[in-house]
Design a protein around this motif. Sequence first.
Motif, PDB file in Angstrom:
ATOM      1  N   HIS A   1      -2.940   6.534   1.780  1.00  0.00           N
ATOM      2  CA  HIS A   1      -2.728   5.094   1.958  1.00  0.00           C
ATOM      3  C   HIS A   1      -2.831   4.676   3.428  1.00  0.00           C
ATOM      4  N   ASN A   2      -2.533   5.593   4.360  1.00  0.00           N
ATOM      5  CA  ASN A   2      -2.780   5.279   5.760  1.00  0.00           C
ATOM      6  C   ASN A   2      -4.269   5.066   6.012  1.00  0.00           C
ATOM      7  N   ILE A   3      -5.091   5.940   5.445  1.00  0.00           N
ATOM      8  CA  ILE A   3      -6.535   5.833   5.655  1.00  0.00           C
ATOM      9  C   ILE A   3      -7.103   4.629   4.908  1.00  0.00           C
ATOM     10  N   ALA A   4      -6.574   4.369   3.721  1.00  0.00           N
ATOM     11  CA  ALA A   4      -7.123   3.307   2.870  1.00  0.00           C
ATOM     12  C   ALA A   4      -6.625   1.920   3.250  1.00  0.00           C
ATOM     13  N   TYR A   5      -5.669   1.842   4.165  1.00  0.00           N
ATOM     14  CA  TYR A   5      -4.983   0.579   4.419  1.00  0.00           C
ATOM     15  C   TYR A   5      -5.944  -0.571   4.745  1.00  0.00           C
ATOM     16  N   GLY A   6      -6.868  -0.343   5.661  1.00  0.00           N
ATOM     17  CA  GLY A   6      -7.787  -1.413   6.048  1.00  0.00           C
ATOM     18  C   GLY A   6      -8.649  -1.884   4.894  1.00  0.00           C
ATOM     19  N   LEU A   7      -9.083  -0.955   4.063  1.00  0.00           N
ATOM     20  CA  LEU A   7      -9.906  -1.324   2.906  1.00  0.00           C
ATOM     21  C   LEU A   7      -9.076  -2.101   1.885  1.00  0.00           C
ATOM     22  N   GLU A   8      -7.810  -1.708   1.717  1.00  0.00           N
ATOM     23  CA  GLU A   8      -6.950  -2.408   0.768  1.00  0.00           C
ATOM     24  C   GLU A   8      -6.651  -3.835   1.248  1.00  0.00           C
ATOM     25  N   VAL A   9      -6.435  -3.989   2.542  1.00  0.00           N
ATOM     26  CA  VAL A   9      -6.149  -5.320   3.092  1.00  0.00           C
ATOM     27  C   VAL A   9      -7.348  -6.248   2.907  1.00  0.00           C
ATOM     28  N   THR A  10      -8.547  -5.687   3.045  1.00  0.00           N
ATOM     29  CA  THR A  10      -9.762  -6.506   2.869  1.00  0.00           C
ATOM     30  C   THR A  10     -10.197  -6.590   1.412  1.00  0.00           C
ATOM     31  N   ARG A  11      -9.360  -6.071   0.506  1.00  0.00           N
ATOM     32  CA  ARG A  11      -9.540  -6.203  -0.944  1.00  0.00           C
ATOM     33  C   ARG A  11     -10.870  -5.626  -1.436  1.00  0.00           C
ATOM     34  N   ARG A  12     -11.192  -4.431  -0.945  1.00  0.00           N
ATOM     35  CA  ARG A  12     -12.359  -3.744  -1.476  1.00  0.00           C
ATOM     36  C   ARG A  12     -12.042  -3.213  -2.884  1.00  0.00           C
ATOM     37  N   PRO A  13     -13.040  -3.052  -3.734  1.00  0.00           N
ATOM     38  CA  PRO A  13     -12.799  -2.518  -5.079  1.00  0.00           C
ATOM     39  C   PRO A  13     -12.139  -1.137  -5.022  1.00  0.00           C
TER      40      PRO A  13
ATOM     41  N   GLU B   1      -3.968  14.353   0.562  1.00  0.00           N
ATOM     42  CA  GLU B   1      -3.849  12.929   0.244  1.00  0.00           C
ATOM     43  C   GLU B   1      -2.411  12.470   0.074  1.00  0.00           C
ATOM     44  N   GLU B   2      -1.581  13.268  -0.587  1.00  0.00           N
ATOM     45  CA  GLU B   2      -0.210  12.864  -0.899  1.00  0.00           C
ATOM     46  C   GLU B   2       0.798  13.277   0.172  1.00  0.00           C
ATOM     47  N   ARG B   3       0.323  13.930   1.225  1.00  0.00           N
ATOM     48  CA  ARG B   3       1.236  14.438   2.257  1.00  0.00           C
ATOM     49  C   ARG B   3       1.800  13.288   3.099  1.00  0.00           C
ATOM     50  N   PRO B   4       3.103  13.230   3.309  1.00  0.00           N
ATOM     51  CA  PRO B   4       3.666  12.218   4.225  1.00  0.00           C
ATOM     52  C   PRO B   4       3.138  12.469   5.638  1.00  0.00           C
ATOM     53  N   VAL B   5       2.791  11.410   6.352  1.00  0.00           N
ATOM     54  CA  VAL B   5       2.209  11.620   7.680  1.00  0.00           C
ATOM     55  C   VAL B   5       3.215  12.271   8.627  1.00  0.00           C
ATOM     56  N   ALA B   6       4.524  12.074   8.381  1.00  0.00           N
ATOM     57  CA  ALA B   6       5.541  12.688   9.236  1.00  0.00           C
ATOM     58  C   ALA B   6       5.558  14.203   9.108  1.00  0.00           C
TER      59      ALA B   6
ATOM     60  N   GLY C   1      -2.296  17.390  15.551  1.00  0.00           N
ATOM     61  CA  GLY C   1      -3.740  17.367  15.343  1.00  0.00           C
ATOM     62  C   GLY C   1      -4.133  16.712  14.036  1.00  0.00           C
ATOM     63  N   GLN C   2      -3.357  16.980  12.982  1.00  0.00           N
ATOM     64  CA  GLN C   2      -3.640  16.358  11.687  1.00  0.00           C
ATOM     65  C   GLN C   2      -3.407  14.852  11.734  1.00  0.00           C
ATOM     66  N   GLN C   3      -2.367  14.426  12.416  1.00  0.00           N
ATOM     67  CA  GLN C   3      -2.124  12.996  12.563  1.00  0.00           C
ATOM     68  C   GLN C   3      -3.266  12.325  13.323  1.00  0.00           C
ATOM     69  N   GLN C   4      -3.799  13.023  14.332  1.00  0.00           N
ATOM     70  CA  GLN C   4      -4.938  12.493  15.079  1.00  0.00           C
ATOM     71  C   GLN C   4      -6.142  12.322  14.149  1.00  0.00           C
ATOM     72  N   ARG C   5      -6.329  13.267  13.229  1.00  0.00           N
ATOM     73  CA  ARG C   5      -7.453  13.173  12.288  1.00  0.00           C
ATOM     74  C   ARG C   5      -7.260  12.022  11.307  1.00  0.00           C
ATOM     75  N   VAL C   6      -6.019  11.782  10.905  1.00  0.00           N
ATOM     76  CA  VAL C   6      -5.752  10.640  10.030  1.00  0.00           C
ATOM     77  C   VAL C   6      -6.133   9.348  10.748  1.00  0.00           C
TER      78      VAL C   6
END
Length: 356
Positions: free
Chosen positions: A108-120, A141-146, A151-156
């Motif tokens: 959902h962190n990665i998808a946030y911008g697409l969800e805000v712009t209401r992409r299918p 995908e389901e891992r909490p960002v915390a 390095g993984q957070q940077q990739r997100v």
Amino acid sequence: MQQAVSANLTGSPQAVSVKLEGIVKKFGKVTAVEKVDLELPAGKLITLLGPSGCGKTTILRMVAGLERPTEGRILFGGEDVTRLPAYLRDITMMFQSYALFPHMNVYHNIAYGLEVTRRPKGEIRERVAEVMHQVGLSGLEERPVAALSGGQQQRVALARSLVMQPRVLLFDEPLSNLDAKLRKRVREEIRDLQQELGITSLYVTHDQEEAMAISDLVVLMNKGVIEQQGDPRTLYTRPISRFAADFIGRANFFEGQYHGGYVEVAGYRQPYQQQGISGKVTVMVRPEALRVYPSGDGLDGTMHLVSFLGSSTEFSLDTPVGRLEGVVAGDAPELPGRGERVKVQFAPQGMFLLPA
């Protein structure tokens, strides 16, 4: 990092050039940027490099649309975007802080911008899955960002920028929060992805090693103006000023006389050729260009200190033109010890002459 699925994200916009024409930015009576002309070729990674307060971040923010120039124009692919708000410029930015949402998982962190712009929803799932594969996050995908490493957070954060398929990707010192080893690995991953995707990218840093490692073009800033620009090798070997020579890498500086065919330093004549300069000069010599010999021709010197650093050995020596610093690869047991007198020469490929 895993190999990208394709050369470009599905439906990604074509890379565009970015051009700055006569850009001036003033904050009250303070001029932060003064008459900057700069062109970023489409699909290339250009780094703005310089000390704090040199204007590099201000330029980045003007390209992003977060600041408006006092004078001048900004063009994306020939289109004037100077007065266009940030949300209409089709850009994304990675900041010094990751700016991730701690209450959301990786997906959902990665998808946030697409969800805000209401992409299918189907398009969102496809694009998120593709970019997660590209940055090596598949299965998280389901891992909490915390619960992720730095390095993984940077990739997100990088994936969240890429999934929006921007025309221009901006980086504001994105690796400053990482330790040295991780910083090196992540910068390589950013460079690999940028080349694979062909996104026009503007990268801001004060770290000259970082800039040289990832850039197609380095733009060195100093007090609001462009001091020098070029590919990393040119800036390192052919600086146009003492500031440029001193900021890009390490260097020894001392006075000499250039007579066409040789440089004279404290009575020693070093063969050297350089066009367009004569008379009194400032000699720049990179540490790796210092050569020391027990006898023969050369500048008189006395060894001061020898330090083994693992992959290299650094040394310093006293000469009639001051203390000089050198470096050789590996252990270098053949180097003379402290107090021993030596003769010093300079490898021409590590020298450059500047006006005195």
